[in-house]
Design a protein around this motif. Structure first.
Motif, short mmCIF file in Angstrom:
data_model
loop_
_atom_site.label_atom_id
_atom_site.label_comp_id
_atom_site.label_asym_id
_atom_site.label_seq_id
_atom_site.Cartn_x
_atom_site.Cartn_y
_atom_site.Cartn_z
N SER A 363 0.85 -1.14 0.09
CA SER A 363 -0.07 -0.07 -0.02
C SER A 363 0.99 1.40 0.14
CB SER A 363 -0.84 0.02 1.15
OG SER A 363 -1.80 -1.15 1.14
N ILE A 364 1.72 1.27 0.77
CA ILE A 364 2.81 2.54 1.02
C ILE A 364 3.43 2.60 -0.22
CG2 ILE A 364 4.74 3.51 2.34
CD1 ILE A 364 3.58 2.18 4.55
N GLY A 365 3.89 1.56 -0.68
CA GLY A 365 4.75 1.43 -2.06
C GLY A 365 3.86 1.74 -3.32
N LEU A 366 2.91 1.42 -3.22
CA LEU A 366 1.81 2.01 -4.30
C LEU A 366 1.56 3.66 -4.28
CD1 LEU A 366 -0.93 -0.51 -4.89
CD2 LEU A 366 0.53 0.34 -6.44
N VAL A 367 1.31 3.75 -3.25
CA VAL A 367 0.91 5.25 -3.01
C VAL A 367 2.34 6.18 -3.58
CG1 VAL A 367 0.63 7.27 -1.08
CG2 VAL A 367 -0.69 5.09 -1.06
N PHE A 368 3.27 5.88 -3.16
CA PHE A 368 4.68 6.67 -3.43
C PHE A 368 5.05 6.37 -4.77
CE2 PHE A 368 4.84 7.13 1.18
CZ PHE A 368 4.94 8.52 1.29
N PHE A 369 4.94 5.36 -5.31
CA PHE A 369 5.38 4.85 -6.70
C PHE A 369 4.25 5.43 -7.48
CE2 PHE A 369 7.64 0.64 -5.26
CZ PHE A 369 8.65 1.45 -5.34
N SER A 370 3.16 5.51 -7.40
CA SER A 370 2.00 5.94 -8.23
C SER A 370 2.18 7.40 -8.23
CB SER A 370 0.70 5.42 -7.97
OG SER A 370 0.70 4.12 -7.96
N PHE A 371 2.58 8.19 -7.07
CA PHE A 371 2.63 9.51 -7.09
C PHE A 371 3.63 10.06 -7.84
CE2 PHE A 371 4.18 13.50 -5.07
CZ PHE A 371 3.04 14.22 -5.13
N THR A 372 4.96 9.44 -7.97
CA THR A 372 6.01 9.82 -8.72
C THR A 372 5.62 9.68 -10.24
OG1 THR A 372 6.96 7.77 -8.29
CG2 THR A 372 7.63 9.57 -6.78
N THR A 373 4.90 8.59 -10.47
CA THR A 373 4.59 8.52 -11.99
C THR A 373 3.52 9.57 -12.18
OG1 THR A 373 4.78 6.04 -11.49
CG2 THR A 373 3.51 6.78 -13.61
N ILE A 374 2.83 10.14 -11.37
CA ILE A 374 1.85 11.02 -11.82
C ILE A 374 2.56 12.23 -12.29
CG2 ILE A 374 -0.06 12.40 -10.86
CD1 ILE A 374 -1.04 10.16 -9.26
N ILE A 375 3.56 12.58 -11.31
CA ILE A 375 4.22 14.00 -11.47
C ILE A 375 5.04 13.81 -12.68
CG2 ILE A 375 3.98 14.50 -9.05
CD1 ILE A 375 6.71 13.66 -8.55
N GLY A 376 5.69 12.70 -12.95
CA GLY A 376 6.60 12.38 -14.00
C GLY A 376 5.66 12.67 -15.45
N TRP A 377 4.73 12.28 -15.46
CA TRP A 377 3.81 12.00 -16.78
C TRP A 377 3.34 13.53 -16.92
CZ3 TRP A 377 2.95 9.73 -21.08
CH2 TRP A 377 3.50 8.33 -21.41
N CYS A 378 3.20 14.18 -15.81
CA CYS A 378 2.57 15.49 -16.11
C CYS A 378 3.54 16.47 -16.97
CB CYS A 378 2.42 16.50 -14.73
SG CYS A 378 1.92 18.05 -15.00
N TYR A 379 4.80 16.11 -16.67
CA TYR A 379 6.19 16.79 -17.51
C TYR A 379 6.04 16.39 -19.18
CZ TYR A 379 10.65 18.22 -19.04
OH TYR A 379 11.77 18.82 -19.75
N TYR A 380 5.98 15.04 -18.96
CA TYR A 380 5.60 14.44 -20.35
C TYR A 380 4.81 15.05 -21.19
CZ TYR A 380 8.83 10.62 -18.51
OH TYR A 380 9.57 9.82 -18.06
N GLY A 381 3.41 15.01 -20.61
CA GLY A 381 2.25 15.44 -21.36
C GLY A 381 2.47 17.04 -21.74
N GLU A 382 2.95 18.03 -20.77
CA GLU A 382 3.15 19.21 -21.04
C GLU A 382 3.91 19.52 -22.09
OE1 GLU A 382 5.72 22.72 -18.77
OE2 GLU A 382 5.17 21.05 -17.80
N ARG A 383 5.25 18.71 -22.08
CA ARG A 383 6.19 18.95 -23.27
C ARG A 383 5.84 18.57 -24.55
NH1 ARG A 383 8.80 22.85 -21.82
NH2 ARG A 383 10.05 22.45 -23.52
N CYS A 384 4.64 17.66 -24.64
CA CYS A 384 4.27 17.10 -25.95
C CYS A 384 3.23 18.27 -26.52
CB CYS A 384 3.35 15.95 -25.85
SG CYS A 384 4.40 14.48 -25.60
N LEU A 385 2.43 18.95 -25.51
CA LEU A 385 1.47 19.91 -25.88
C LEU A 385 2.17 21.34 -26.36
CD1 LEU A 385 -1.48 20.72 -26.17
CD2 LEU A 385 -1.30 21.71 -23.58
N SER A 386 3.41 21.66 -25.50
CA SER A 386 4.40 22.60 -25.84
C SER A 386 4.78 22.58 -27.37
CB SER A 386 5.31 22.83 -24.76
OG SER A 386 4.87 23.12 -23.53
N TYR A 387 5.13 21.21 -27.90
CA TYR A 387 5.61 21.17 -28.96
C TYR A 387 4.61 21.52 -30.22
CZ TYR A 387 7.40 18.91 -33.23
OH TYR A 387 7.69 18.65 -34.63
#
Length: 462
Positions: A363-387
């Motif tokens: 549960s704790i692993g999921l919470v933190f792993f998933s949270f970091t995935t969320i913030i990492g993918w925000c950057y990916y999506g943002e850069r794709c839209l910026s292009y």
């Protein structure tokens, strides 16, 4: 709703059909052969680079450190795929799915290497003075302007994947379900907390995201790995049987508990499709997402950064996913229950350790792993839209929409979430894999140049 899910399943079966599987595995196999099994011969060096500071790197050679870039890459990959994704793959494709995850990861390491090389070689600086890179740019700058349409297709699918695939729905769903199961927290409350926490980090940009990743990823990975090792030691007698079932099921149909439908027969093709699809979801090799943040690394060597990128596949799939798979299979729950997703992982880990320790690890692993995935993918999506949209305001608008997606994600069903993630992943992979194959001579030439120069320097020193 059932009709909508049936439509999504139809699309999923098409985009993850033989062509996609051949393209993904074939691309990795091609690079593996052309680069002389670099994922084996250069892996020790690649791991050493994680702990070594690169010499001669200036402040304007990137936006974040090479280590921060790797952590952000790991942050976006060590998420639900490593825990829930593995459990779902084993439930859908049987133990044999883990074998095909290994295969996709092994050849995917060279795919990830190639992505890293091209990301740094063809990166540029955008209108805001930030490093911009990724498949959009190595398609445009490497393949030529006549291929801009392909770069735009990748960027469109990248935005879709961030908003509806890897970035939001599966991660938030896993966090809320796990927190509710382990700690009894209301789903709506967990959803609010996650939304606020994500907003606090992503509004700070890539430096804020990378700092959070540098802090969370190493600690949580060690925490989860140690828990998994403890269970494997306790279940040591069952481990030989686990590997036997993995290899047997990878090449032979297998009967297994299938939820409401009772016992189901899992074919070899189902195991293969599920294993490769979940493998790509977990390590993102061939997807084209990680090159976006790899391009931001402070480095003056595309080959060095490519080797660093390669290690993310090794850590996520060949270590963490393997541990999850072994724990789940050795628990015997695949054959005795119809549990799926995080509930299956929770039960398997809880069975392996006394009290509720195992459940808290997951549960704790999921919470933190998933949270970091969320913030990492925000950057990916943002850069794709910026292009796609050359506007200083698009970044802020995307972040707001992204945060809204996080807010609604807890209320989607698990099945819908994973089907959407699989579909958007495949759509994003197509243009990237085409570019990797088209630019393979560049990757091979840069690799040869790097190691030839290194040999020359060693001879001079002697």
């Amino acid at each position: 709703m059932d009709g909508f899910i049936d439509i999504l399943k139809g699309i999923q079966s098409v985009v993850w059909g033989p062509i996609t599987l051949i393209l993904l595995v074939g691309t990795g196999l091609y690079f593996t052969i052309r680069l002389g099994f670099l994922q084996i011969t250069k892996l020790p060096r690649a791991i050493r680079y994680i702990f070594e500071k690169e010499k001669g790197v200036e402040g304007d050679d990137g936006d974040v450190s090479a280590f921060a870039s790797l952590c952000t890459t790991l942050a976006a990959t060590i998420g639900t795929g490593s825990i829930v994704g593995v459990a779902t793959a084993l439930r859908t494709g049987g133990p044999g799915a883990l074998f095909w995850m290994w295969v996709s990861a092994f050849v995917g390491m060279t795919t990830k290497y190639a992505e890293g090389v091209l990301a740094v070689k063809y990166r540029t600086v955008d209108e805001n003075g930030e490093i911009a890179g990724g498949p959009m740019y190595y398609i445009q700058n490497g393949m030529g302007k006549k291929w801009i349409w392909l770069a735009k297709i990748f960027a469109i699918f990248g935005v879709m994947t961030a908003l509806m695939g890897c970035g939001t729905f599966p991660q938030v769903n896993a966090i809320t379900e796990s927190a509710h199961s382990a700690f009894g927290l209301p789903i709506w409350l967990v959803g609010i907390i996650v939304t606020i926490a994500v907003a606090a980090v992503v509004l700070g940009g890539i430096k804020s995201i990378s700092k959070a990743a540098e802090l969370i990823v190493p600690v949580m990975a060690i925490f989860y790995v140690l828990g998994s090792i403890a269970i494997m030691i306790i279940n040591a007698d069952a481990i030989p049987g686990v590997f036997k079932s993995i290899f047997d099921a990878a090449f032979h149909p297998r009967a297994m508990i299938g939820g409401a439908s009772g016992t189901i027969i899992i074919s070899v093709m189902t195991a293969l499709q599920t294993g490769v699809a979940r493998g790509v979801y977990t390590n993102e090799a061939g997807l084209g997402s990680s090159p976006i943040v790899v391009a931001a690394a402070k480095t003056n060597s595309c080959v060095r950064q490519g080797l660093l990128s390669m290690t993310s596949v090794f850590f996520t799939t060949l270590i963490i996913c393997t541990m999850t798979g072994i724990v789940v299979i050795s628990s015997g729950l695949l054959d005795t229950t119809a549990l799926d997703g995080s509930l299956l992982s929770n039960a398997a880990y809880n069975q392996g350790l006394p009290g509720n320790i195992g459940m808290y690890i997951v549960s704790i692993g999921l919470v933190f792993f998933s949270f970091t995935t969320i913030i990492g993918w925000c950057y990916y999506g943002e850069r794709c839209l910026s292009y796609l949209v050359k506007s200083v305001h698009c970044s802020k608008i995307f972040k707001i929409v992204y945060i809204l997606c996080i807010a609604v994600a807890p209320y989607l069903t698990l099945e819908t979430v994973w089907i959407l993630a699989d579909i958007t992943n495949a759509l994003m992979a197509f243009p990237n894999l085409i570019a990797l194959l088209a630019l393979s001579p560049v990757v091979i030439a840069e690799t040869k140049k790097f190691f030839d120069e290194e040999k020359k320097m060693k001879r001079i020193k002697k």
